[in-house]
Design an enzyme around this catalytic site. Structure first.
Site, PDB file in Angstrom:
ATOM      1  N   GLY A 186       0.702  -1.425  -0.118  1.00  0.00           N
ATOM      2  CA  GLY A 186       0.305  -0.194  -0.073  1.00  0.00           C
ATOM      3  C   GLY A 186       0.444   1.540   0.007  1.00  0.00           C
ATOM      4  O   GLY A 186       2.230   1.364   0.183  1.00  0.00           O
ATOM      5  N   CYS A 187       0.137   2.518   0.006  1.00  0.00           N
ATOM      6  CA  CYS A 187       1.001   3.929  -0.361  1.00  0.00           C
ATOM      7  C   CYS A 187       1.454   4.142   1.091  1.00  0.00           C
ATOM      8  O   CYS A 187       3.235   4.577   0.722  1.00  0.00           O
ATOM      9  CB  CYS A 187       0.362   4.606  -1.202  1.00  0.00           C
ATOM     10  N   PHE A 188       0.017   4.543   1.726  1.00  0.00           N
ATOM     11  CA  PHE A 188       1.029   4.932   3.639  1.00  0.00           C
ATOM     12  C   PHE A 188       1.538   3.931   3.687  1.00  0.00           C
ATOM     13  O   PHE A 188       2.913   3.815   4.432  1.00  0.00           O
ATOM     14  CB  PHE A 188       0.033   5.469   4.068  1.00  0.00           C
ATOM     15  N   ALA A 189       1.438   2.152   3.409  1.00  0.00           N
ATOM     16  CA  ALA A 189       2.342   0.998   4.268  1.00  0.00           C
ATOM     17  C   ALA A 189       4.353   1.402   3.254  1.00  0.00           C
ATOM     18  O   ALA A 189       5.019   1.171   4.341  1.00  0.00           O
ATOM     19  CB  ALA A 189       2.035   0.162   3.681  1.00  0.00           C
ATOM     20  N   THR A 190       4.422   1.909   2.104  1.00  0.00           N
ATOM     21  CA  THR A 190       5.884   2.272   1.683  1.00  0.00           C
ATOM     22  C   THR A 190       6.406   3.360   1.961  1.00  0.00           C
ATOM     23  O   THR A 190       7.656   2.659   2.502  1.00  0.00           O
ATOM     24  CB  THR A 190       5.484   2.342   0.332  1.00  0.00           C
TER      25      THR A 190
END
Length: 325
Positions: free
Chosen positions: A134-138
């Site tokens: 995921g984007c936030f996760a990255t």
């Protein structure tokens, strides 16, 4: 040439895939699947492609492509794969969240590898099925993994991160409407965002005994794309020692840059870069991490994974420069 299919071709992540893959020296687009736009030019949904590519959306899947990117809504990849079979050699990269967690990685005789190259590069090279992060996760994982690797996480981590409206997908909603989003800001899913699962999973992969909380407040920003994340936690080591550990962790990672200067989001927009800034006040370490949510946070990272899976230099086709003004 790598023969490529894209499923769910009308959304933002599919548009970014097409934009980058058009100029990838080892890739060719076989089909872009969209039931809502079948038969229409790609530029109907992706206006930035007008004049650059002569290709129509299709509602027919070629099951023999070398790799297929799934750009479907979260939870829809499993049902699509249940209804559509691909050749035994076809690699699958899922940009949704269906297979990111360890408990979900096995599906229909397929085992999905979590596709964060800076963490799992060796495994990705030998994988056939990838769950793209995921984007936030990255952004948040890249900010924390060097600390976890060196077992330096000993207290809670406080995280505040703001994303652009494209992070909510192409379908309009109350909180993506221009008149609501413009000159506005809000938080959502505070302390319970779905990306916390994969972030904790990766942190524990490197520091198994970390049991403190990641206290995460996600925000909606008044801009279209990008993520600006700030994190702080207690660290006893000096800033110099911390910087050295970050630089060592990322020394062979072409898309991560570590600095002690202030950074801003425009330095990474429309690129696959992540820039991490480190600052320290007393025993508090402040980490700032910036990425483009559609490239390093989604489509660019998916292409980085594809490159690794096919034995290419991972930066192939991803030498993208931001515009700082």
């Amino acid at each position: 040439m790598i023969n490529i299919g894209i499923i769910g071709g009308s959304g933002y992540t599919a548009g970014e895939l097409i934009r980058i893959l058009m100029f990838h020296p080892n890739a060719t687009l076989d089909f872009v699947y969209s039931t809502t736009n079948a038969g229409k030019p790609l530029s109907v949904a992706h206006h930035d492609l007008m004049g650059d590519i002569e290709m129509n959306f299709t509602d027919t899947v070629n099951p023999n492509v070398n790799v297929v990117f799934l750009c479907l809504g979260h939870g829809k990849s499993k049902s699509f794969l249940e209804q559509n079979q691909f050749a035994s050699h076809t690699k699958i990269i899922d940009l949704g969240n269906d297979f990111r967690l360890t408990k979900d990685k096995d599906f229909d005789s397929k085992t999905f590898v979590y596709g964060l190259p800076e963490l799992n590069k060796t495994v990705i090279k030998n994988a056939q099925f990838i769950a793209n992060p995921g984007c936030f996760a990255t952004a948040i994982q890249l900010a924390l993994l060097p600390l976890a690797k060196n077992e330096m996480l000993t207290t809670d981590v406080h995280i505040n991160a703001t994303t652009g409206s494209t992070g909510a997908g192409v379908s309009p909603s109350e909180t993506t409407h221009f008149s609501w989003r413009s000159n506005n800001m809000s938080h959502y899913k505070a302390f319970e965002h779905q990306h916390l699962g994969e972030i904790n999973q990766s942190v524990n992969q490197l520091q198994a005994d970390y049991t403190n909380e990641l206290i995460f407040v996600p925000n909606r920003g008044d801009f279209a794309r990008g993520i600006f994340a700030t994190l702080y936690t207690t660290i006893e080591e000096s800033l110099e020692d911390v910087v050295a550990k970050y630089e060592a962790f990322y020394k062979d990672q072409p898309f991560v840059t570590v600095t002690t200067t202030g950074i801003n989001m425009k330095q990474v927009i429309q690129t696959n870069k992540c820039i991490i800034s480190l600052m320290k006040k007393g025993n508090r370490l402040l980490i700032t991490s910036v990425i483009d949510n559609l490239t390093k946070g989604a489509s660019g990272q998916a292409i980085q994974n594809m490159n690794l899976m096919f034995g290419l230099d991972e930066a192939t086709g991803l030498h993208l420069k931001p515009s700082g003004f």
